[in-house]
Design an enzyme around this catalytic site. Structure first.
Site, PDB file in Angstrom:
ATOM      1  N   ASN A  92      -3.881  -7.679  -6.549  1.00  0.00           N
ATOM      2  CA  ASN A  92      -2.704  -7.799  -5.480  1.00  0.00           C
ATOM      3  C   ASN A  92      -2.715  -8.825  -4.363  1.00  0.00           C
ATOM      4  O   ASN A  92      -1.842  -9.568  -4.145  1.00  0.00           O
ATOM      5  CB  ASN A  92      -2.509  -6.579  -4.968  1.00  0.00           C
ATOM      6  CG  ASN A  92      -2.761  -5.313  -5.574  1.00  0.00           C
ATOM      7  OD1 ASN A  92      -2.098  -5.167  -7.060  1.00  0.00           O
ATOM      8  ND2 ASN A  92      -3.053  -3.954  -5.194  1.00  0.00           N
ATOM      9  N   ASP A  93      -4.225  -8.871  -3.719  1.00  0.00           N
ATOM     10  CA  ASP A  93      -4.172  -9.805  -2.806  1.00  0.00           C
ATOM     11  C   ASP A  93      -4.423 -11.320  -3.337  1.00  0.00           C
ATOM     12  O   ASP A  93      -3.982 -12.253  -2.722  1.00  0.00           O
ATOM     13  CB  ASP A  93      -5.473  -9.620  -1.896  1.00  0.00           C
ATOM     14  CG  ASP A  93      -5.054  -8.528  -0.723  1.00  0.00           C
ATOM     15  OD1 ASP A  93      -4.163  -8.619  -0.095  1.00  0.00           O
ATOM     16  OD2 ASP A  93      -5.741  -7.567  -0.593  1.00  0.00           O
ATOM     17  N   HIS A 148       0.907  -1.245  -0.064  1.00  0.00           N
ATOM     18  CA  HIS A 148       0.061  -0.090  -0.073  1.00  0.00           C
ATOM     19  C   HIS A 148       0.740   1.145  -0.028  1.00  0.00           C
ATOM     20  O   HIS A 148       0.607   2.142  -0.578  1.00  0.00           O
ATOM     21  CB  HIS A 148      -0.885  -0.090   1.209  1.00  0.00           C
ATOM     22  CG  HIS A 148      -2.366  -0.874   1.021  1.00  0.00           C
ATOM     23  ND1 HIS A 148      -2.818  -1.464   1.666  1.00  0.00           N
ATOM     24  CD2 HIS A 148      -2.807  -1.014  -0.267  1.00  0.00           C
ATOM     25  CE1 HIS A 148      -3.979  -1.960   1.247  1.00  0.00           C
ATOM     26  NE2 HIS A 148      -3.904  -1.663   0.007  1.00  0.00           N
ATOM     27  N   CYS A 205      -8.735  -4.343 -10.654  1.00  0.00           N
ATOM     28  CA  CYS A 205      -8.244  -2.912  -9.919  1.00  0.00           C
ATOM     29  C   CYS A 205      -6.956  -3.198  -9.009  1.00  0.00           C
ATOM     30  O   CYS A 205      -6.453  -2.209  -8.291  1.00  0.00           O
ATOM     31  CB  CYS A 205      -9.368  -2.525  -8.909  1.00  0.00           C
ATOM     32  SG  CYS A 205      -9.700  -3.683  -7.496  1.00  0.00           S
ATOM     33  N   ARG A 239     -14.933   1.310  -1.227  1.00  0.00           N
ATOM     34  CA  ARG A 239     -14.724  -0.104  -0.379  1.00  0.00           C
ATOM     35  C   ARG A 239     -14.917   0.019   1.155  1.00  0.00           C
ATOM     36  O   ARG A 239     -14.200   1.075   1.685  1.00  0.00           O
ATOM     37  CB  ARG A 239     -13.359  -0.654  -0.714  1.00  0.00           C
ATOM     38  CG  ARG A 239     -12.921  -1.965  -0.331  1.00  0.00           C
ATOM     39  CD  ARG A 239     -11.938  -2.501  -0.756  1.00  0.00           C
ATOM     40  NE  ARG A 239     -10.637  -1.767  -0.169  1.00  0.00           N
ATOM     41  CZ  ARG A 239      -9.355  -2.026  -0.546  1.00  0.00           C
ATOM     42  NH1 ARG A 239      -9.131  -2.761  -1.407  1.00  0.00           N
ATOM     43  NH2 ARG A 239      -8.575  -1.321   0.208  1.00  0.00           N
TER      44      ARG A 239
HETATM   45  C1  PEP Z   1      -6.107  -5.772  -4.499  1.00  0.00           C
HETATM   46  O1  PEP Z   1      -5.751  -6.547  -3.201  1.00  0.00           O
HETATM   47  O2  PEP Z   1      -5.707  -6.269  -5.753  1.00  0.00           O
HETATM   48  C2  PEP Z   1      -6.567  -4.521  -4.300  1.00  0.00           C
HETATM   49  C3  PEP Z   1      -6.989  -3.659  -5.059  1.00  0.00           C
HETATM   50  O3  PEP Z   1      -6.773  -4.003  -2.857  1.00  0.00           O
HETATM   51  P1  PEP Z   1      -5.431  -3.643  -1.823  1.00  0.00           P
HETATM   52  O4  PEP Z   1      -4.316  -3.395  -2.896  1.00  0.00           O
HETATM   53  O5  PEP Z   1      -6.000  -2.331  -1.203  1.00  0.00           O
HETATM   54  O6  PEP Z   1      -5.388  -4.808  -1.010  1.00  0.00           O
HETATM   55 MG    MG Z   2      -6.715  -5.922  -1.460  1.00  0.00          MG
END
Ligand code: PEP
Ligand code: MG
Length: 600
Positions: free
Chosen positions: A470-471, A206, A518, A350
């Site tokens: 990402n997650d 982040h 995203c 979110r």
């Molecule tokens: C993700 O996990 O891809 C996402 C967009 O959320 P964050 O990066 O805030 O965990």
């Molecule tokens: Mg995430």
């Protein structure tokens, strides 16, 4: 892609001589400035020299923090308190005893007034001296006492509120830290923060998502960074080529002649204008472009740069703005403003994606493994009052505006159904009370393998889904996205990740539900042909990436990306997929990449 030479000195070693360190670029741009070393774990702080007149103020700040710690510890040590259990009472009583040791406090105060330094630094140095003495003891019992001392030092830091909240950096500061907390980036962004250098943290951390959004060059992956750089060093941070130059020689400045000392540059060419929120491939496939917004400043119309709306608002960043949990009205005002800034476009909010440690901010509640703990929608369901307040704020903001709700880290249908029932109950009550509310769509983040495996059921329960790569990558591959040492296992183009995305996009088509990518993948021109070939029709990214992604989509054919993905889905390793993507991008689409693009 991981770089095996990260952190190695690639020229001379002497302190005053020029040194170059190879690093991993995580936010593109070049900056030249003075190093400020940041210390600390949950609260980050740095050495600040104070003037004599401020000594009294600093001492008062310290004493107030100690009083707060004493109050907290008394509560924790009280055998009758609801928080107490036997061994905890003993431990916290011992902490209380240490904190009541007048000689320790005198030593800290003496440091502040004689060395003219801030309270955080004085606490750390004094505790470090004590810890060093305990660590060399042969008796195991005493040796381990340093852990208690460290815990107390952390508690005082927390009580001091972190140095970064009150203190501005000198203009042109390059912040250097082992690891950087997102809240620190937010807190420092309005002072003189120019660039970031860290030891840990990946492309999807982040802190670096924020750095890209705020246009702050950043590099990571330099081992033992705090032993290599000192506060005051002059450095060039090259976030295009992934390197840091310390004490640059005059001729080195010639290489970076486009940048002045104390300034940064972010791109080497003018951004392309994006159209009406869509990009169209050469063979006519329309792809929607949306913006990810973390700090509301990023939602200004000029920065939205023609995006079709805000695809993802990470609402947890409001905690920084309001110094804690924002009230219903504070949230409502922020969401309404975002909706106004997005104009006709949608805003997808979110719900808070925080862990329990961030909510209660007490060291005893911190989890050993927050990524798998009580966080995101789990925390919302465990503390439904907080979720209720957030839903109420969003319901108000959605009146006559296109404001939608996204649930983070959903792992199954029950999470969705429980959340929906809280939302519907709240909406019905608000209507009954005559409050103006809208009827927001409800979507989920697809971030966990369990919801990919249940994707048909999930999509029949929600209105849309955001693909959080990402997650998703982190949880499919069991590789911490923030841990640079496992970056070799965190592979966005791993065949298993691609297969999961394909399952989701196929189901999206079948159930006629929008799937919006995203994660950070969506903002990289290098990955975009892969996402489009996998069937993604909507991409949400940080606003600085919009023009690069627009240019890439406008120059490729949809059919070519589908052909590429057919080939990729037959490959068995991340390395093979990465090589195939690189080869195709190099031979067909290199001219569409920004000239300074680091191929990941
Ligand atoms: C993700 O996990 O891809 C996402 C967009 O959320 P964050 O990066 O805030 O965990
Ligand atoms: Mg995430």
């Amino acid at each position: 892609m991981p770089n095996s030479s990260q952190g190695k000195v690639i020229t001379s070693q002497k302190r005053s001589q020029e040194m170059r360190f190879k690093a991993r670029s995580v936010s593109r741009g070049i900056a030249i400035g003075k190093v400020v070393c940041l210390m600390g774990d949950t609260r980050q702080y740095y050495l600040r020299h104070i003037v004599k007149d401020d000594v009294e103020k600093e001492l008062r700040r310290l004493r107030a923090a100690i009083r707060l710690c004493v109050r907290q510890l008394k509560k924790l040590a009280d055998p009758n308190s609801s928080l107490a259990f036997n061994s905890a009472s003993n431990i916290f009583s011992a902490h209380l005893l240490i904190l009541s040791d007048q000689s320790l406090l005198t030593a800290i105060e003496h440091r502040i007034s004689s060395e003219l330094i801030n309270a955080e630094w004085a606490v750390r140095k004094t505790f470090d001296d004590h810890i060093a003495r305990y660590r060399v003891m042969s008796d195991e019992h005493f040796r381990d006492k340093y852990l208690d001392l460290d815990d107390i030092a952390e508690r005082i830091m927390t009580a001091l509120g972190g140095g970064t909240q009150q203190i501005g950096l000198e203009p042109g500061s390059v912040v250097v830290a082992r690891e950087l907390r997102p809240s620190t980036v937010v807190e420092l962004r309005n002072s003189g923060l120019l660039a970031l250098i860290t030891e840990h943290g990946g492309w999807t951390s982040h802190s670096f998502i924020l750095a890209r959004e705020l246009g702050i060059p950043a590099v990571t992956g330099i081992r033992r960074i705090l032993r290599k750089l000192s506060t005051g060093d002059l450095v060039i941070v090259d976030g295009f080529n992934g390197q840091v130059l310390v004490n640059p020689e005059p001729k080195t400045f010639d290489e970076f002649s486009s940048v002045k000392t104390g300034e940064s540059v972010l791109r080497t060419e003018a951004p392309a204008e994006i159209g009406n929120g869509f990009a169209t491939t050469l063979d006519g496939q329309k792809i929607e472009l949306l913006a990810n917004v973390d700090v509301p400043r990023g939602a200004r119309a000029s920065l939205l740069n023609g995006a079709n709306g805000i695809g993802l608002f990470r609402s947890e960043f409001l905690f920084n703005r309001f110094g804690g949990f924002p009230s219903e009205m504070q949230q409502f005002t922020a969401y309404r403003k975002l909706a106004d800034q997005a104009g006709k476009g949608v805003v997808r909010i979110r719900t808070f994606d925080i862990d329990v440690g961030q909510k209660v901010d007490r060291s005893e509640d911190r989890e050993a493994n927050p990524a798998l703990g009580l966080r995101a929608i789990r925390l919302g369901l465990a503390y439904p009052n907080d979720l209720r307040i957030q839903f109420r704020a969003i319901l108000r903001a959605s009146h006559e505006r296109k404001v939608d709700i996204v649930l983070p880290l959903v792992t199954g249908i029950s999470d969705i159904e429980e959340s929906r029932s809280i939302l519907e109950k709240e909406r019905a009550e608000m209507l009954e009370d005559g409050i103006d509310v809208g009827d927001p769509s409800l979507g989920v983040m697809i971030e966990v393998p369990s919801v990919v495996l249940q994707i048909d059921d999930v999509l029949q329960t929600v209105d849309f889904a955001l693909l959080g790569t990402n997650d998703l990558t982190q949880y499919i591959l069991a590789a911490d996205r923030d841990n640079e040492t496992v970056s070799n296992w965190y592979r966005t183009l791993h065949p298993a990740v691609l297969k999961c995305i394909k399952l989701v996009t196929d189901a999206g088509r079948k159930h006629n539900k929008a799937i919006v990518a995203c994660g950070e993948m969506a903002g990289s021109p290098f990955y975009v042909p892969v996402l489009i070939g996998l069937g993604i029709g909507s991409l949400s990214m940080n606003t600085h990436s919009l023009s690069n992604v627009y240019r890439m989509i406008s120059g490729i054919a949809y059919d070519e990306s589908v052909e590429l993905v057919k080939l990729l889905l037959k490959l068995r390793t991340a390395e093979a997929v990465e090589q195939a993507v690189r080869k195709t991008v190099d031979t067909k689409w290199a001219h569409l990449l920004p000239p300074d693009m680091v191929v990941r």
